[in-house]
Design an enzyme around this catalytic site. Structure first.
Site, mmCIF file in Angstrom:
data_model
loop_
_atom_site.group_PDB
_atom_site.id
_atom_site.type_symbol
_atom_site.label_atom_id
_atom_site.label_comp_id
_atom_site.label_asym_id
_atom_site.label_seq_id
_atom_site.Cartn_x
_atom_site.Cartn_y
_atom_site.Cartn_z
ATOM 1 N N LYS A 46 52.623 32.597 45.220
ATOM 2 C CA LYS A 46 53.505 31.708 44.467
ATOM 3 C C LYS A 46 53.426 32.108 42.996
ATOM 4 O O LYS A 46 52.397 31.944 42.349
ATOM 5 C CB LYS A 46 53.101 30.252 44.638
ATOM 6 C CG LYS A 46 54.049 29.311 43.926
ATOM 7 C CD LYS A 46 53.831 27.877 44.354
ATOM 8 C CE LYS A 46 54.853 26.940 43.734
ATOM 9 N NZ LYS A 46 55.007 27.064 42.297
ATOM 10 N N CYS B 59 47.103 3.415 15.840
ATOM 11 C CA CYS B 59 47.386 3.203 14.425
ATOM 12 C C CYS B 59 48.649 2.351 14.332
ATOM 13 O O CYS B 59 49.713 2.764 14.795
ATOM 14 C CB CYS B 59 47.606 4.553 13.725
ATOM 15 S SG CYS B 59 48.337 4.362 12.081
ATOM 16 N N GLU C 175 61.774 35.051 40.148
ATOM 17 C CA GLU C 175 60.944 34.465 39.105
ATOM 18 C C GLU C 175 60.780 35.459 37.948
ATOM 19 O O GLU C 175 60.531 36.638 38.175
ATOM 20 C CB GLU C 175 59.580 34.167 39.739
ATOM 21 C CG GLU C 175 58.819 33.056 39.121
ATOM 22 C CD GLU C 175 59.189 31.663 39.625
ATOM 23 O OE1 GLU C 175 60.181 31.499 40.371
ATOM 24 O OE2 GLU C 175 58.484 30.727 39.215
ATOM 25 N N TYR D 149 61.841 60.838 29.768
ATOM 26 C CA TYR D 149 62.770 59.729 29.979
ATOM 27 C C TYR D 149 63.579 59.479 28.699
ATOM 28 O O TYR D 149 64.796 59.338 28.726
ATOM 29 C CB TYR D 149 61.985 58.477 30.388
ATOM 30 C CG TYR D 149 62.839 57.237 30.586
ATOM 31 C CD1 TYR D 149 63.365 56.916 31.835
ATOM 32 C CD2 TYR D 149 63.108 56.381 29.510
ATOM 33 C CE1 TYR D 149 64.149 55.785 32.015
ATOM 34 C CE2 TYR D 149 63.890 55.253 29.679
ATOM 35 C CZ TYR D 149 64.403 54.957 30.928
ATOM 36 O OH TYR D 149 65.179 53.839 31.100
ATOM 37 N N CYS E 189 42.649 4.931 10.564
ATOM 38 C CA CYS E 189 43.451 6.099 10.941
ATOM 39 C C CYS E 189 43.045 7.287 10.070
ATOM 40 O O CYS E 189 43.050 7.186 8.838
ATOM 41 C CB CYS E 189 44.939 5.798 10.755
ATOM 42 S SG CYS E 189 45.978 7.241 11.048
HETATM 43 S S1 IVH Z 1 60.766 30.220 47.651
HETATM 44 C C1 IVH Z 1 63.263 26.337 47.768
HETATM 45 N N1 IVH Z 1 58.875 31.866 46.919
HETATM 46 O O1 IVH Z 1 58.095 27.869 42.815
HETATM 47 C C2 IVH Z 1 62.640 27.544 48.314
HETATM 48 N N2 IVH Z 1 59.501 30.126 45.419
HETATM 49 O O2 IVH Z 1 57.982 24.713 43.117
HETATM 50 C C3 IVH Z 1 62.889 28.752 47.528
HETATM 51 N N3 IVH Z 1 58.275 30.153 43.313
HETATM 52 O O3 IVH Z 1 60.461 27.262 40.748
HETATM 53 C C4 IVH Z 1 61.720 29.117 46.744
HETATM 54 N N4 IVH Z 1 57.035 31.915 43.767
HETATM 55 O O4 IVH Z 1 61.054 29.417 41.961
HETATM 56 C C5 IVH Z 1 59.600 30.788 46.578
HETATM 57 N N5 IVH Z 1 57.240 33.413 46.402
HETATM 58 C C6 IVH Z 1 57.971 32.354 46.057
HETATM 59 C C7 IVH Z 1 57.822 31.685 44.823
HETATM 60 C C8 IVH Z 1 58.608 30.574 44.546
HETATM 61 C C9 IVH Z 1 57.325 30.977 42.869
HETATM 62 C C10 IVH Z 1 58.792 29.027 42.508
HETATM 63 C C11 IVH Z 1 60.200 28.629 42.685
HETATM 64 C C12 IVH Z 1 60.216 27.233 42.098
HETATM 65 C C13 IVH Z 1 58.835 26.780 42.346
HETATM 66 C C14 IVH Z 1 58.884 25.680 43.375
#
Ligand code: IVH
Length: 680
Positions: free
Chosen positions: A124, A434, A184, A46, A418
């Site tokens: 998430k 304090c 993200e 690469y 303090c």
């Molecule tokens: S969907 C408004 N999918 O969680 C709907 N959000 O509390 C669009 N986040 O900062 C978001 N993983 O960026 C979605 N698989 C996922 C996610 C995700 C993380 C984040 C999102 C936001 C926070 C919301």
């Protein structure tokens, strides 16, 4: 193409053909490595291709294009991150930890959607939300979520992330003329741990968690620093697309992948609550074996028409729910209890722990909050305790674990003096304080850190350690002295080099032009957070007006009640506070009032709110109206255009009826905002 021809002997036409071929090849290998995780060639192979492209581009600089793989790093450092509006609002997610909320979400969805409901389940990701915009397939900009409507432009920094294509792949599916996506930015746990180790070795403060580390990397002014921190980008949503449409989220994810973006792993399509629960359980177990942080799962209605029908509140879509995990807990022993003096003088007892890994992050201290909490939990030095780490919250001691056999020392007693300035401490409810507000250097240090913090003056490089040095060496004994610091003085401090000293001095000096709301927040007025600082700035439009405001005038601002108005007035009336602010202003600091929104869909319309709102606070409602160039007043008159009447609306509602003013309930108000595309 013949890669054996030395670049020096290539003619222009041959070079032109070869650079395009090399770029396509590099893009393909980047994609295979960073998105698909199945590289086809060795790192050395690469590197050879990459270096050849570099060599040819060096010989024919006019052949360099912004989307060339060689152009990820190398932008000049910036002075400031620009504010950029999003193409579509970046809403947040409604979230819960309770199964019953999940069931309620499901019931509501089933009722509002025709036909069978399908959900797409995703992990998430616990990182930093970013919008990427591609024009004609080329990365044009990257913007942090910010307040959801606008964020900080971090394009140069995002370009350094290898899993972000600078040009979309177009083999399977053509690039749309305009594409805005959301995803993200994450730092892997392994990269996070080694970064922290490096920081500690350099005597700098480590990051509390990978998300903060990722955010720190993305908000750098110098993209070379971002490039040195390994980050990933996972895309999960299309905010705007032109020239094509999607029917389902599944299709969206497929398109994102075909354009060369990495998407969340192990997504699953389901329709029953039981399947959601199983997915949640599986991921909770697997969470520790992943190399990045997740803090729950996201449940999203798959059908995009159904999403449109379900709609959104001003804050979050009704078609999605985050179902979070329980915070992670581990057991360890308290080695010692110490106290820390904060910027307001409050003493916080802190448990110094035998270091323990809690979900991939080493924890060695945890807050014990205050004296009453200490008594309630009955934790003492030497005790075995359960600690938890929840999101970005400081680790906490959850409970003590009984060890009947072990002899325990006497309960910890808060000191009488303090530990920093030896003043006699004062007890205020559960807090030990304090009272030496102006001379206690621990409080001064806290004030300096707060003044320079992200939502205040946002001065890069003015952290705990630097503040400690500045105070300890007598360079700063009040906030105003920050503006007298010279690069030479800073360079003499341990850990500073020529460049970092100059940068900090310049960063401080730049902040003489600071937005008023940031300045107000930075002052650390008791009870006044980011939102109230904003409201004060918008309402009074000048520092002197805020300083002179009476309690009644302050209470005109929605969200400010008697308790807060009292604190604010007392703060500004304190002679020493006044002198400290004057001293800052004498250094040429000019807090800038926010600009009035002159044009907007609610142009000049006057609103009055009465009664309680359910889905948003008064302060938020006011911000939304003002952001769209409307105004909000407190009393109803012939001039009033709209009265928004919430729960238990009183005499203002009657007066509005008498005067024949348009009256909206909360739903009506939200519909009005929606119809103008106004979102928080
Ligand atoms: S969907 C408004 N999918 O969680 C709907 N959000 O509390 C669009 N986040 O900062 C978001 N993983 O960026 C979605 N698989 C996922 C996610 C995700 C993380 C984040 C999102 C936001 C926070 C919301």
């Amino acid at each position: 193409m013949d890669s054996s021809v030395p670049p020096e002997t290539l003619d222009r036409a041959a070079a032109e053909a070869e650079v395009e071929a090399l770029r396509a090849e590099i893009r393909r290998h980047d994609y295979l490595y960073h998105v698909e995780a199945r590289p086809e060639i060795s790192d050395a192979a690469y590197d050879r291709i990459y270096r050849r492209l570099q060599a040819i581009e060096a010989r024919f600089p006019d052949l360099v294009t912004p989307d060339s793989p060689t152009q990820r790093v190398g932008a000049e450092p910036r002075d400031d991150l620009p504010t950029i509006p999003h193409l579509a609002p970046m809403l947040s997610l409604d979230s819960t930890q309770k199964e019953e909320d999940l069931r309620r979400f499901h019931d509501r969805t089933v009722k509002s959607v025709e036909g069978a409901v399908q959900y797409l389940l995703e992990p998430k990701l616990d990182g930093l939300s970013i919008e990427l915009v591609y024009l004609e397939g080329v990365l044009d900009r990257a913007v942090t979520r910010g307040n959801g409507r606008e964020g900080e432009g971090v394009t140069e920094n995002i370009r350094t992330i290898r899993s972000v294509p600078l040009r979309l792949r177009a083999e399977e599916r053509p690039s749309p003329p305009l594409l805005s996506i959301r995803g993200e930015v994450l730092m892997s746990l392994s990269a996070f741990e080694s970064l922290n180790q490096e920081l500690v070795e350099k005597g700098e403060e480590p990051f509390a968690n990978p998300r903060n580390a990722a955010a720190g990397a993305i908000r750098q002014l110098d993209s070379a620093i971002t490039a040195s921190r390994p980050l990933h980008f996972l895309a999960f949503n299309v905010l705007v697309v032109e020239g094509m449409g999607f029917r389902s989220d599944e299709e969206v994810l497929h398109a994102l992948r075909s354009w060369g973006l990495r998407t969340p792993e192990r997504v699953r399509l389901v329709s029953e609550v039981d399947e959601i629960l199983r997915y949640h359980e599986e991921f909770a177990l697997e969470r520790d074996s992943l190399d990045y942080e997740i803090d729950g799962i996201v449940i999203k209605v798959n059908d995009l028409d159904a999403r449109t029908d379900l709609g959104s509140t001003s804050r979050h879509p009704r078609w999605a729910l985050a179902y979070k995990f329980e915070p992670r807990k581990e057991v360890t022993r308290i080695e010692r209890i110490a106290v820390q003096v904060g910027r307001t003088g409050v003493l916080t007892p802190v448990a110094l722990l035998r270091p323990v890994e809690v979900g991939g992050v080493t924890v060695s201290r945890a807050s014990l909050h205050n004296r009453e909490e200490l008594v309630r939990k009955d934790v003492r030095e030497g005790d075995l305790v359960r600690v938890q780490r929840a999101g970005d919250v400081i680790p906490q001691v959850v409970e003590r674990i009984e060890e009947p056999e072990r002899e325990r020392p006497e309960p910890y007693r808060m000191p009488e003096r303090c530990p920093n300035c030896d003043s006699l401490l004062v007890v205020r409810g559960p807090f030990t304080v304090c009272p030496n507000r102006f001379e206690c250097t621990a409080q001064l240090k806290g004030r300096i850190v707060h003044f320079g913090s992200r939502h205040a003056l946002d001065i890069e490089g003015l952290g705990e350690e630097t503040a400690r040095l500045l105070v300890g060496r007598g360079l700063v004994s009040e906030l105003a002295h920050l503006f007298d610091l010279t690069a030479a003085e800073l360079e003499a401090l341990p850990g500073f080099a020529n460049k970092s000293a100059e940068n900090l001095a310049a960063a401080i000096s730049r902040r003489k032009n600071v937005p008023l709301e940031r300045f107000l927040f930075g002052l650390g007025i008791p009870e006044v957070g980011v939102a109230v600082s904003h409201d004060l700035a918008r309402h009074f439009r000048g520092l002197e007006a805020v300083r002179a405001a009476t309690r009644e005038e302050l209470e005109e601002v929605p969200g400010i009640g008697p308790k807060m108005s009292e604190q604010i007035v007392a703060f500004f009336q304190d002679e020493r506070v006044a002198a400290a602010i004057d001293a800052v202003l004498e250094r040429g600091v000019r807090p800038k009032p926010p600009e009035a929104a002159r044009e907007g869909p609610l142009d000049g319309r006057k609103f009055v709110f009465t009664g309680g709102l359910e889905s948003l606070t008064r302060a938020e409602a006011k911000r939304l109206v003002e952001g769209a160039a409307g105004t909000v007043t407190s009393s109803v008159s012939g001039e009033t255009d709209v009265v928004v009447a919430g729960e238990d609306a009183g005499s203002k509602l009657e007066r509005a009826r008498d005067l024949g003013v348009e009256i909206l309930d909360e739903e009506g108000f939200l519909r009005l905002l929606d119809s103008h595309g106004i979102r928080s």
